[in-house]
Design a protein around this motif. Structure first.
Motif, short mmCIF file in Angstrom:
data_model
loop_
_atom_site.label_atom_id
_atom_site.label_comp_id
_atom_site.label_asym_id
_atom_site.label_seq_id
_atom_site.Cartn_x
_atom_site.Cartn_y
_atom_site.Cartn_z
N ILE A 1 0.84 -1.20 0.00
CA ILE A 1 0.00 0.00 0.00
C ILE A 1 0.87 1.24 0.00
O ILE A 1 0.63 2.22 -0.71
CB ILE A 1 -0.94 0.01 1.22
N ILE A 2 1.96 1.19 0.80
CA ILE A 2 2.87 2.33 0.87
C ILE A 2 3.49 2.61 -0.49
O ILE A 2 3.60 3.75 -0.94
CB ILE A 2 3.97 2.06 1.91
N GLU A 3 3.87 1.54 -1.16
CA GLU A 3 4.56 1.70 -2.44
C GLU A 3 3.61 2.17 -3.54
O GLU A 3 4.01 2.81 -4.49
CB GLU A 3 5.21 0.37 -2.85
N GLY A 4 2.32 1.84 -3.40
CA GLY A 4 1.35 2.24 -4.42
C GLY A 4 0.96 3.70 -4.27
O GLY A 4 1.34 4.38 -3.32
N ALA A 5 0.21 4.20 -5.22
CA ALA A 5 -0.21 5.61 -5.21
C ALA A 5 -1.50 5.75 -4.40
O ALA A 5 -2.31 4.85 -4.32
CB ALA A 5 -0.43 6.09 -6.63
N GLY A 6 -1.67 6.91 -3.80
CA GLY A 6 -2.95 7.25 -3.18
C GLY A 6 -3.12 6.81 -1.75
O GLY A 6 -4.22 6.81 -1.24
N CYS A 7 -2.07 6.43 -1.05
CA CYS A 7 -2.17 6.06 0.36
C CYS A 7 -2.56 7.30 1.17
O CYS A 7 -1.85 8.30 1.18
CB CYS A 7 -0.83 5.50 0.82
N PHE A 8 -3.73 7.23 1.84
CA PHE A 8 -4.25 8.36 2.62
C PHE A 8 -4.21 9.65 1.82
O PHE A 8 -3.91 10.72 2.34
CB PHE A 8 -3.43 8.54 3.91
N HIS A 9 -4.56 9.58 0.56
CA HIS A 9 -4.39 10.73 -0.32
C HIS A 9 -5.30 11.90 0.06
O HIS A 9 -4.94 13.06 -0.13
CB HIS A 9 -4.68 10.31 -1.77
N SER A 10 -6.49 11.60 0.63
CA SER A 10 -7.45 12.67 0.95
C SER A 10 -7.43 13.06 2.42
O SER A 10 -8.14 13.99 2.81
CB SER A 10 -8.87 12.22 0.57
N LEU A 11 -6.64 12.36 3.23
CA LEU A 11 -6.67 12.59 4.67
C LEU A 11 -6.16 13.98 5.02
O LEU A 11 -5.03 14.35 4.68
CB LEU A 11 -5.84 11.52 5.39
N ARG A 12 -6.99 14.76 5.72
CA ARG A 12 -6.64 16.13 6.09
C ARG A 12 -6.51 16.32 7.59
O ARG A 12 -5.77 17.19 8.05
CB ARG A 12 -7.71 17.11 5.57
N ASN A 13 -7.25 15.54 8.38
CA ASN A 13 -7.29 15.76 9.82
C ASN A 13 -7.13 14.44 10.55
O ASN A 13 -7.86 13.48 10.29
CB ASN A 13 -8.63 16.42 10.20
N VAL A 14 -6.16 14.37 11.47
CA VAL A 14 -5.95 13.20 12.32
C VAL A 14 -6.01 13.65 13.77
O VAL A 14 -5.37 14.62 14.17
CB VAL A 14 -4.60 12.52 12.04
N ASN A 15 -6.81 12.92 14.56
CA ASN A 15 -6.99 13.26 15.97
C ASN A 15 -6.82 11.98 16.79
O ASN A 15 -7.56 11.02 16.62
CB ASN A 15 -8.40 13.85 16.17
N LEU A 16 -5.81 11.97 17.67
CA LEU A 16 -5.55 10.82 18.54
C LEU A 16 -5.73 11.23 19.99
O LEU A 16 -5.28 12.30 20.39
CB LEU A 16 -4.14 10.27 18.34
N ALA A 17 -6.34 10.35 20.78
CA ALA A 17 -6.52 10.64 22.20
C ALA A 17 -6.60 9.34 22.98
O ALA A 17 -7.25 8.38 22.56
CB ALA A 17 -7.79 11.47 22.42
N GLY A 18 -5.92 9.29 24.11
CA GLY A 18 -6.05 8.17 25.03
C GLY A 18 -5.46 6.86 24.55
O GLY A 18 -5.83 5.81 25.05
N CYS A 19 -4.53 6.90 23.58
CA CYS A 19 -3.84 5.67 23.13
C CYS A 19 -2.51 5.60 23.89
O CYS A 19 -1.46 6.01 23.37
CB CYS A 19 -3.64 5.71 21.62
N ASN A 20 -2.56 5.10 25.09
CA ASN A 20 -1.45 5.26 26.03
C ASN A 20 -0.24 4.38 25.75
O ASN A 20 0.82 4.59 26.35
CB ASN A 20 -1.94 5.01 27.46
N HIS A 21 -0.38 3.36 24.90
CA HIS A 21 0.75 2.47 24.64
C HIS A 21 1.46 2.78 23.33
O HIS A 21 2.46 2.14 23.01
CB HIS A 21 0.27 1.01 24.65
N LEU A 22 0.93 3.71 22.57
CA LEU A 22 1.61 4.10 21.34
C LEU A 22 2.90 4.86 21.68
O LEU A 22 2.89 5.75 22.53
CB LEU A 22 0.71 5.00 20.48
N ARG A 23 3.99 4.51 21.00
CA ARG A 23 5.26 5.20 21.26
C ARG A 23 5.56 6.25 20.18
O ARG A 23 6.36 7.15 20.37
CB ARG A 23 6.40 4.19 21.35
N ASP A 24 4.92 6.11 19.00
CA ASP A 24 5.09 7.09 17.94
C ASP A 24 3.89 7.03 17.01
O ASP A 24 3.08 6.10 17.11
CB ASP A 24 6.39 6.83 17.15
#
Length: 880
Positions: free
Chosen positions: A730-753
């Motif tokens: 998917i990464i190598e192909g075209a259009g991965c998250f092509h339209s994504l404009r807004n990302v909101n993360l909250a309360g994901c306490n085990h994510l390191r990045d």
């Protein structure tokens, strides 16, 4: 003898350790495991106690507008430090437990174990003590009221002398009431803003109160604003007289300066509860109005009333040139002379000079300027009482110059919203589509683009203004008045607008049959129990009321209604079955209501194209085949809806026109099941939220990455989520998250990045809240694993907003400086370990970047070099 000697040597360390265990410090080793278990339990309890206390604090601060107590703030700060220290000890504990031997009574490293055991025992007592001190009956109190609150104000042209007159008048002890009067748009409110800010910037003993009267219910509106300013609760008030008594009891003990903007008739200070200013009490009332007779009624002594005159020719031309641009005036020798004629027609009225100046900024030929001059001279439209006969025809010039009737109708539509109301662009455009104001035979995407193009044109024409946020616009009060006047004069369009005027009952009118658009939004109407015969009504705004009951027959005589907005009626639990009579309805907004079910009678709404059910958390029942019966449905919004999205996805497969879909998933398995509905899932989804999902430590974003129209993605409270994956193909192909404009993360306490966001090339807003384990935003190591991203200098090339809140372990955003060519705002809150920003002296060049955060954090920021520090120090705004 040699063997015996050898044996004694091998036993020596054990004897030494046992000797240590025999001492008084042995208990630290023997009790280590028990203490650790108790320690972990106490720390967990402390975390829960802190979380509960923070929830109470947030409610007090956000909903009740209170200020947290110092002792509560101190406790939370100490608890946070203790928890951080405790977490580090718990991380170190496994290696010390492994050192234990002989059933836990001894250690292979006794000194280290004793030292660690001491720390655990000490911290255990500290945590217990902290928990015992965490019982607060009250967490916040009312903050002290400032003597004056600063108001936004722009640099002005030609108001200096007027300001000096008013300020001089205020200084006179014998003058208690002063009036500022003049034409609408002449700068009265701007002048009053400057007076307010003068109070803010100087030392005085006044309690300064700002209030706007306006035409509808002026006394009640002013009373509410005064009550809020002086800290009175308006709960329990039933009448103007009751409010007046409470207000008077407070103000009679204060030396106040009431700045009263925009009164249209004599304002009864006594009835409102405002003590009459006298030389003895030293209080002041300074008001603005468009009418001299109102000034005289309020203050008979004309010397104490200041007229704000229109600008003299020199200053008028200076203001006009500032707005039209000197480059335009130099395009042709004749243009400057024609511009003088235009300025003359504006008669020095600042609002007209600004509006028409901006409208003419793109006109580069003498013919265009000749036309403008002629139109201004020949306009013969009448004006509203109190505004003046010269103003609206000149302001209407911008309206007349709009490209066609579509633009003009879209502009007039904006006047349905209340004064000073921030209008959401997407909501406005969707209403225009529902009303048929935009091209009906084009795709939804093209129609929306057309709507945003029209909004841009209206902003360019100064008929709309940019809002505080990029997704909102607003309409100046005077322009709104003009729009309602135009609609009132129109033969084709008749408006009935009573929005934001504190109506408590359904209004009455004589000529409902003529009304084409009606707005009753932002009132306190509870019941709709009278039938309205509105055969020509096309739009009805009832949002943000207190609706509880809508009689079944209410909609019986609205056969042409196309847009119905019932949103934000938090007491509305059910829809009347009579809504089925709205056979022409295309746009239905039920968001933020308490409705529990959709009536099966809605199946008669065969023309419905837009259905908004967002944040209808109580909605638990939708009849089978109801959604699929809306064969023309283009937009379905169910983000935050209480009804399970999987239950409708199969029906959505049959909706061939569906273009926009918003959904919430409660688990990873739900997301996986939904992705099997390929037609709907891949082509229509615009907003996805994963909220409270607990069933996966790893989230595979492949299905979401392929979504063609996904604009907004929220990940909230992913309790067990440790990593986010995207498949390499998917990464190598075209259009991965092509339209994504807004990302909101909250309360994901085990994510390191959150390195995966770099795969969204057009990301504009990134907001991260309370991810306690997050250490970095973008991991350089993870980028290195993807060949396409190695050495990528386009990271965050479209990013405009970056909000990072309550991330206790965050150390880096990215290890290297980035260009950030579009960045507008960075907001850092409670990220104590974040010491360096990915900025250098070339970052955000040409942008008006604002960095917000606590002053203490800002002082500790480490800069790339001195030039970077110099470049970004002025961008900081403290106070969060």
């Amino acid at each position: 003898m040699g063997n015996i000697f050898s044996i004694s040597l091998s036993l020596d360390p054990i004897i030494t350790r046992c000797s240590d265990c025999a001492t008084g410090q042995a208990s630290y080793i023997c009790n280590l495991e028990d203490n650790l278990h108790a320690f972990q339990a106490e720390v967990a309890g402390l975390k829960e106690l802190r979380s509960d206390l923070m929830s109470r604090v947030r409610i007090a601060e956000d909903e009740q507008q209170l200020k947290r107590l110092n002792q509560v703030e101190g406790w939370l700060s100490r608890a946070e430090t203790l928890i951080n220290d405790a977490d580090q000890l718990i991380v170190q504990s496994p290696q010390h437990v492994e050192n234990l031997c002989m059933g836990g009574c001894c250690s292979t490293h006794p000194r280290s174990s004793i030292k660690f055991g001491k720390k655990i025992a000490k911290k255990l007592l500290e945590v217990k003590d902290q928990k015992e001190n965490g019982d607060f009956s009250d967490v916040a109190s009312k903050p002290p009221l400032p003597s004056a609150t600063e108001r936004p104000s722009e640099p002005t042209v030609g108001l200096e002398s007027n300001f000096n007159k008013v300020w001089s008048c205020i200084q006179k002890e014998q003058v208690g009431i002063s009036g500022i009067y003049g034409l609408g748009g002449v700068g009265k409110t701007t002048l009053l803003n400057q007076i307010n800010n003068k109070f803010h910037d100087t030392t005085h003993d006044y309690h300064v109160i700002w209030a706007v009267a306006s035409q509808d219910r002026p006394i009640e509106r002013v009373q509410d604003q005064i009550a809020k300013r002086i800290g009175l609760s308006n709960e329990g008030w039933k009448s103007i007289e009751e409010k007046a008594e409470d207000i008077f009891q407070v103000l009679c003990k204060k030396k106040f300066a009431l700045l009263l903007d925009d009164i249209w008739e004599w304002f009864d200070l006594t009835r409102a509860g405002i003590p009459i200013p006298t030389q003895e009490n030293g209080s002041k009332v300074i008001f603005t109005t468009r009418r001299l007779d109102v000034c005289c009624q309020m203050q008979p002594n004309r010397d104490n009333n200041i007229r704000v005159e229109c600008l003299p020719p020199g200053e008028a031309f200076k203001l006009f040139e500032e707005k039209v641009g000197s480059e335009t005036l130099r395009m042709h020798p004749d243009i400057c002379k024609l511009a003088e004629a235009v300025v003359e027609e504006c008669a020095g009225l600042p609002l007209a000079l600004i509006t028409i100046g901006r409208a003419m900024a793109s006109k580069k030929t003498p013919r265009e300027w000749e036309y403008a001059t002629e139109v201004l001279r020949q306009s013969a439209a009448s004006v509203l009482p109190g505004v003046g006969k010269e103003m609206y025809p000149k302001l209407k010039f911008s309206y007349d110059c709009l490209p066609d009737e579509r633009f003009r109708s879209c502009f007039l539509y904006c006047s349905l919203y209340p004064e000073d109301h921030p209008i959401e662009k997407y909501q406005l455009v969707d209403c225009w589509i529902g009303e048929g104001l935009l091209d009906e035979h084009t795709s939804l995407s093209n129609a929306r683009n057309q709507g945003h193009f029209i909004i841009g044109s209206l902003i360019d024409a100064c008929l709309l203004e940019k809002g505080q946020y990029n997704d909102r616009v607003k309409m100046h009060d005077v322009i709104r008045d003009m729009a309602l006047w135009i609609a009132g004069e129109s033969e084709k369009e008749k408006f009935f607008v009573k929005s934001g005027v504190q109506l408590k009952e359904q209004p009455k009118a004589k000529k409902w049959a003529e009304v084409t658009r009606m707005s009753l939004m932002e009132n306190q109407i509870e019941n709709l129990t009278e039938i309205l015969e509105c055969p020509n009504l096309q739009t009805l705004f009832l949002g943000s009321n207190d609706l509880k009951v809508i009689m079944d027959d209410f909609f019986n005589f609205m056969p042409m209604l196309r847009v119905l907005d019932l949103s934000r009626n938090m007491n509305l639990k059910e829809l009347p079955v009579g809504i089925a009579k709205l056979v022409s309805l295309e746009h239905l907004n039920l968001s933020f209501t308490k409705i529990r079910k959709l009536p099966v009678e809605l199946k008669t709404l065969a023309k419905l194209k837009y259905l908004n059910l967002e944040w209808t958390r109580d909605l638990k029942m939708i009849p089978q085949q109801l959604i699929s019966s809306f064969s023309k449905l283009q937009v379905l919004k169910m983000h935050g809806c209480g009804y399970g999205c999987l239950l409708v996805l199969e029906e959505l497969e049959h909706l061939k026109y569906l273009n926009v879909l918003t959904l919430t998933f409660g688990s990873f398995s739900e997301l996986e099941k939904a992705s099997r509905f390929n037609k709907v899932f891949s082509c229509a989804i615009e907003h996805v939220s994963l909220i409270n999902f607990r069933d996966s430590r790893s989230l595979n974003m492949t299905a979401l990455a392929k979504l063609q129209h996904l604009c907004i993605l929220w990940l909230w409270r992913g309790v067990d989520l440790e990593e986010v994956k995207i498949e390499s193909n998917i990464i190598e192909g075209a259009g991965c998250f092509h339209s994504l404009r807004n990302v909101n993360l909250a309360g994901c306490n085990h994510l390191r990045d959150v390195s995966w966001v770099t795969f969204a090339p057009h990301l504009e807003e990134l907001e991260i809240y309370k991810c306690n384990g997050l250490e970095e935003i973008i991991s350089e190591e993870k980028l290195g694993e993807v060949s396409e991203l190695k050495g990528n200098l386009n990271l965050f090339s479209k990013l405009k907003i970056l909000f990072l809140h309550y991330l206790p372990k965050l150390k880096t955003i990215y290890r290297h400086a980035l260009p950030f060519p579009q960045l507008k705002e960075i907001r850092i809150v409670k990220c104590p370990m974040l010491k360096k920003l990915p900025l250098n002296s070339n970052s955000a060049k040409g942008q008006r970047l604002v960095i917000k955060g606590a002053e203490g954090w800002w002082k500790d920021v480490e800069w790339e070099d001195e030039s970077t520090k110099i470049a970004f120090l002025p961008t900081f705004k403290p106070g969060i």
